[in-house]
Design an enzyme around this catalytic site. Structure first.
Site, PDB file in Angstrom:
ATOM      1  N   HIS A 181      29.023  48.097  39.400  1.00  8.95           N
ATOM      2  CA  HIS A 181      29.815  49.136  38.770  1.00  8.95           C
ATOM      3  C   HIS A 181      29.556  49.418  37.375  1.00  8.95           C
ATOM      4  O   HIS A 181      28.833  50.278  36.818  1.00  8.95           O
ATOM      5  CB  HIS A 181      31.440  48.689  38.931  1.00  8.95           C
ATOM      6  CG  HIS A 181      32.267  49.813  38.278  1.00  8.95           C
ATOM      7  ND1 HIS A 181      33.368  49.610  37.542  1.00  8.95           N
ATOM      8  CD2 HIS A 181      32.210  51.077  38.390  1.00  8.95           C
ATOM      9  CE1 HIS A 181      33.984  50.789  37.162  1.00  8.95           C
ATOM     10  NE2 HIS A 181      33.422  51.641  37.366  1.00  8.95           N
TER      11      HIS A 181
ATOM     12  N   HIS B 226      36.887  45.518  36.983  1.00  8.73           N
ATOM     13  CA  HIS B 226      37.829  46.401  37.326  1.00  8.73           C
ATOM     14  C   HIS B 226      38.097  45.921  38.764  1.00  8.73           C
ATOM     15  O   HIS B 226      38.652  46.984  39.674  1.00  8.73           O
ATOM     16  CB  HIS B 226      37.155  47.878  37.215  1.00  8.73           C
ATOM     17  CG  HIS B 226      36.843  48.046  36.035  1.00  8.73           C
ATOM     18  ND1 HIS B 226      35.497  47.833  35.798  1.00  8.73           N
ATOM     19  CD2 HIS B 226      37.212  48.562  34.788  1.00  8.73           C
ATOM     20  CE1 HIS B 226      34.938  48.093  34.465  1.00  8.73           C
ATOM     21  NE2 HIS B 226      36.062  48.648  33.795  1.00  8.73           N
TER      22      HIS B 226
HETATM   23  S1  FES Z   1      32.220  46.170  36.488  1.00  8.50           S
HETATM   24 FE1  FES Z   1      32.925  45.252  38.289  1.00  8.50          FE
HETATM   25  S2  FES Z   1      34.515  46.528  38.998  1.00  8.50           S
HETATM   26 FE2  FES Z   1      33.879  47.454  36.867  1.00  8.50          FE
END
Ligand code: FES
Ligand code: SF4
Lengths: 175, 819
Positions: free
Chosen positions: A103, A122
């Site tokens: 992500h 997140h």
């Molecule tokens: S960096 Fe892993 S959930 Fe956003």
């Protein structure tokens, strides 16, 4: 995850011909037939074959820190204790994953109780027993898994990756 | 093994690549993205690229210099193949560079002839001919639609034309397109039998808050960052408004805000709030399904009794007197003053606790967090977000009114750190002539269709088959009626145009229905259609919409439409042209004249004809300049080269949404009255399991595309139903087993996903799935204003199959992060 054992980081291999062919992404499918022959359109990169550890070094459900394809790409090598699809080694239970969350690149931590990698960024989580499938989260890909080979001496080598690693537009750094 | 793309490098965006403003068109948050395009044979290098970074090195966390394979594709632009990267915009105030599992797949979910993605997109008009759909020209298809339509309507007699049309922004909606269809059906015609994409009537989902004077989108997202308490009701924002949660609510918690979550289910939002704020600062009120109204009336009573209200605000900004609007067929509760509402909705803590299943202490705690002044006497700020849990829940009108009562009583509307707002689904983008002729309550279209109503049906990106209640019955009848017309058309193969139209009209008069589907894919209801018209989405056209804080942006067209697909506004205009021509040919000149005024060539023409006529300051050029931060509506002017907007409504304490000249807000006087919609209480008594319904992070708002996205379908090959493990043991179920969910209305299927936090006998099923329609088990009962009650459904469950091979391969682990 606390095991900060360094692995041999293998030599970097460079693509023959230097930079990517036109349309590096899945070049074989991107290029319309008839144009493709103009380039060395390779389906995937050439990866270094790096020794990560020996079977004797692994303890069940205790991940070992690795770097693959190079030291700047952190991952884990893990003996799950039960065979899984895509598992390596005599018991078919050894897997290796990138631990940069696809992500936004936070570092994942391992939760031994349910064999998942979890993101403090997140809150995404990935299943180490299911090829790094995102159980829930914000990443638009499952976790890059490193393909493994175990030789007769029990040495474990990483030899490829099946998704793009966070933070690099080529899994094997170029240029 | 999980799905892997086996893409291990991507083309590098070169310096000088074209850059386009993009607002993600999937959910209401409207995150800013940038679309980069460049010629196929060109590329950047590790040392010369769009961002001027050394890409031969590993980039750090949250880097701008990386994009995922899902953010890449090859598409057509002005007829040429180009590379496309769509990546989150770090400079957008909405998302600050965050993508989500939906939006960050925008590029991958574009149609590409080169990479083969979204081959399911419609590219050419099609008509039913020789027993199947045959491609044809726009003129032929529209001529057929116009001729058949003209046969069943006349001036001031348009009740046999049924229209299903989206009213939202984003996606393929937006101001251009709602105006195009709105002008046609509410301007040129006065179509009364219409409905909206996700519900069986043409109505507001939030009538009561509007009747009280309070627009449902009244705050700024930053209010979540500057508040004391975040109250979330029937909403699951980390999944459904992801970057509103991650970029604004999280910051609010980090700034010290407490959170109250009202939801029968422990959602991942509850878990994430506990991670960020600490469990001691999160209060999860797991109420009995459908008891929200009792909770809010109890809270309102208690807060008023404690005198934790904002007396000045109530005196200055709300109606003084008794009843302002009486309860009647159009108003499921009376509206009036604060004191009148207090008297009408009064509920003790004991009553509230008994109905909701909460403890009195929990209710008092919530009241304190919402309204108790701080130790220094200053008022507490509280921002409230609500969504489908109550909008599609029990007693829509009263329950939303009761929640807005709390916002008004505590002076939390029109103030920094306040607001009482719906969180929303799609973005908004509504600009149409008045819909007053539709009436209130609006006609219950899907039930009328079942009863044989309607002769011609125009469908604009609606799929009743997936999003209606009583869906099984609806499908059965609609298939039958549309088949009558197909059979009549088949029987006249080879006939002249006139003969064909006579045959169609004959079948219609015998109870059939002629179905015209405008969509981007061949939808499920589209299987019943006789004419299919291909539309485009955001990015394939220029499109304006506003997000959940009324932030208006222009998405710049960055790629060509698939095939000959057109923007909906242009399709509506061309249909109007054909209507005019056909009516004139038939000698109905006066009626034909009503279809003048559609000489639009582009979506910008539709924008100027519609939105700009009401908002003359706003033009494409100015919106382009405003970029991904856009301007918050209403737009007040244009100064120093920039549009001037309104960050927050009602800062002057004058409430206008109801149209009252005094500018005073009204309180809602709706008392608790149990499960209000017909048949619900009985169903609850007859069936064991609550079948709660909702959305999931992965695919909500874009499932119609994701049914062809391997990453998504690999994770959930079949829609899941979450069940408590002890209930699974009772029923002899293993993870991944296929179950049938059945009740008095119908049946559907789901894949069993164990959920240890689910309460016994309370399941959660994904809503709106292409395969496994939850609407099959939802009864026809609605509230008085025809708002569907999707949430309160009870059914039994039985195993029908072991896990399918695809289902056996996926993970069934908990969604709650372990750090
Ligand atoms: S960096 Fe892993 S959930 Fe956003
Ligand atoms: S949160 Fe909503 S608007 Fe933002 S990227 Fe995700 S789907 Fe798009």
């Amino acid at each position: 995850m606390k095991c900060n054992r360094l692995v041999d980081v293998g030599r970097r291999q460079f693509l023959r011909g230097g930079v990517l062919g036109v349309a590096g992404a899945a070049a074989a499918t991107v290029m319309p037939a008839g144009q493709a022959q103009a380039q060395q359109a390779r389906a995937m990169l050439d990866y270094p074959s790096n020794k990560l550890a020996n079977l004797a070094d692994l303890k069940v459900n205790e991940p070992m820190d690795i770097g693959y394809p190079d030291a700047d790409s952190p991952g884990i090598l893990l003996k799950l204790g039960a065979a899984v699809e895509g598992g390596a080694g005599p018991d078919g239970d050894i897997v290796a994953y990138s631990v940069l969350c696809p992500h936004k690149g936070y570092s994942l931590s391992y939760h031994a109780a349910d064999k998942t990698l979890n993101c403090p960024g997140h809150f995404s989580r990935f299943d180490c027993e299911k090829g790094g499938q995102q159980v829930w989260g914000h990443a638009t890909q499952n976790l890059p898994q490193f393909s493994l080979r175990v030789d007769d001496a029990g040495d474990i080598y990483a030899e490829g990756a099946d998704e793009l690693i966070y933070g690099r537009l080529s899994n094997v750094l170029q240029g | 093994m999980a799905f892997k793309r086996n893409i291990d490098r991507l083309p590098i965006i070169p310096a000088g690549a074209k850059e386009h403003n993009v607002t993600c068109h999937y959910c209401i948050v409207g995150c800013g993205y940038k679309a980069y395009t460049w010629p196929l044979k060109k590329q950047g290098t590790t040392d010369s690229n769009w961002i001027g970074e050394d890409l031969s090195r590993q980039q750090g966390v949250e880097t701008e210099a990386w994009y995922a394979p899902s953010m890449y594709n090859v598409v057509k632009q002005n007829g040429q193949d180009v590379h496309l990267v769509i990546k989150p915009d770090v400079n957008c105030e909405v998302n600050a560079g965050l993508g989500s599992v939906r939006g960050a797949r925008m590029a991958e979910n574009r149609r590409s002839e080169i990479t083969g993605t979204q081959a399911q997109r419609l590219t050419e008009p099609m008509v039913w001919r020789y027993g199947t759909w045959q491609p044809t020209s726009w003129d032929e298809a529209l001529d057929l639609v116009a001729r058949v339509t003209a046969r069943v309507i006349d001036k001031d007699d348009e009740d046999d034309l049924y229209v299903s049309m989206f009213d939202h922004g984003g996606s393929a909606g937006g101001y251009e397109n709602t105006w195009g269809t709105g002008k046609l059906y509410f301007g040129s015609m006065k179509v009364k039998h219409c409905r909206i994409h996700n519900r069986p009537a043409y109505n507001s989902e939030v009538h009561s808050t509007r009747d009280m004077g309070v627009d449902e989108l009244n705050y700024s997202y930053t209010d979540y960052q500057n508040t004391d308490t975040i109250l979330l009701v029937g909403t699951n924002p980390i999944e459904c408004q992801t970057n509103l949660f991650l970029n604004h609510m999280v910051k609010g918690m980090q700034n010290g805000a407490k959170v109250i979550v009202v939801d029968p289910r422990r959602t991942v939002t509850v878990d994430a709030c506990e991670q960020v704020a600490g469990a001691e600062n999160v209060l999860h009120l797991a109420i009995a399904s459908g008891s929200d109204l009792a909770l809010f009336n109890t809270l309102f009573t208690y807060i008023a009794d404690q005198r934790w209200v904002d007396a000045d605000f109530i005196a200055k900004s709300t109606f003084q007197g008794d009843v302002a609007v009486a309860e009647d067929a159009a108003h499921p509760a009376a509206l009036g003053s604060f004191e009148a509402a207090r008297a009408a909705v009064k509920m003790t803590l004991a009553e509230g606790a008994a109905i909701t299943g909460l403890t009195e202490a929990q209710i008092m705690q919530a009241a304190e967090w919402i309204a108790k002044p701080k130790d220094d006497g200053s008022r507490r700020k509280c921002v409230t977000g609500y969504e489908k849990g109550i909008i599609w829940g029990n007693d829509n009108y009263r329950v939303i009114g009761a929640l807005v009562n709390i916002g008004l009583a505590t002076g939390n509307i029109g103030r920094i750190g306040g607001g009482t707002c719906r969180l929303g689904g799609h973005q908004e983008g509504y600009f149409r002539p008045s819909d007053a002729h539709v009436g209130r309550p609006a006609p219950y279209i899907d039930q009328l269709l079942i009863a044989g109503g309607g002769k011609v049906h125009h469908i604009w990106a609606n799929d009743h088959y997936k999003t209606t209640l009583n869906a099984a019955e609806f499908k059965r009848v609609y298939n039958k009626r549309s088949n009558m017309v197909k059979e009549a058309m088949d029987a006249r193969a080879g006939a002249t145009r006139e003969e064909l139209i006579d045959a169609i009209v004959g079948a219609i008069e015998a109870g059939g229905i002629f179905s015209v589907c405008v969509d981007i894919i061949h939808s499920q209801i589209g299987q019943a259609a006789h004419v299919i018209l291909p539309a485009v989405e955001s990015g394939e056209m220029n499109l304006t919409s506003m997000n959940g804080e009324r932030r208006l942006r222009l998405v710049e067209k960055y790629m060509d439409a698939p095939g000959s697909a057109q923007p909906d506004c242009i399709i509506a205009a061309r249909l109007a042209n054909h209507m005019e021509r056909v009516l004139r040919e038939e000698g109905r000149a006066e009626y034909a004249d009503q279809f003048k005024g559609y000489d639009w060539k582009t979506e910008e023409d539709a924008f100027i004809d519609g939105y700009n006529s009401g908002n003359p300051e706003v033009t494409y050029e100015r919106l382009r300049a405003a970029g991904n931060n856009g301007v918050q509506e209403p737009v007040k002017g244009f100064e120093n080269g920039a549009l001037v907007g309104t960050p927050r409504l009602y800062e002057d304490g004058v409430f206008t949404r109801h149209g009252r000249e005094d500018g005073k807000a009204l309180f809602c006087m709706g008392a608790w009255r149990g499960l209000q919609a017909p048949g619900k209480a009985q169903q609850k008594a007859s069936f064991r399991f609550l079948i709660n319904a909702g959305r999931a992070n992965l695919n909500w708002q874009n499932w119609f595309l994701d049914q062809k996205n391997e990453f998504v379908m690999d994770r959930f090959p079949v829609p899941f139903i979450q069940i408590n493990p002890d209930d699974m043991a009772d029923l002899g179920l293993k993870p991944g087993d296929m179950v049938e969910v059945y009740n008095d209305v119908g049946a559907t299927q789901g894949l069993v996903y164990p959920e240890p936090t689910a309460r016994r006998n309370e399941t959660f099923m994904i809503f709106g799935a292409p395969n496994g329609t939850q609407g099959n088990v939802i009864n026809a009962g609605t509230n008085e204003l025809i708002l569907p009650n999707y949430k309160q459904t009870w059914a039994n469950i039985r195993k029908i199959s072991d896990a399918t091979p695809a289902a056996a391969r996926v993970s069934y682990k908990s969604w709650e992060v372990e750090l």
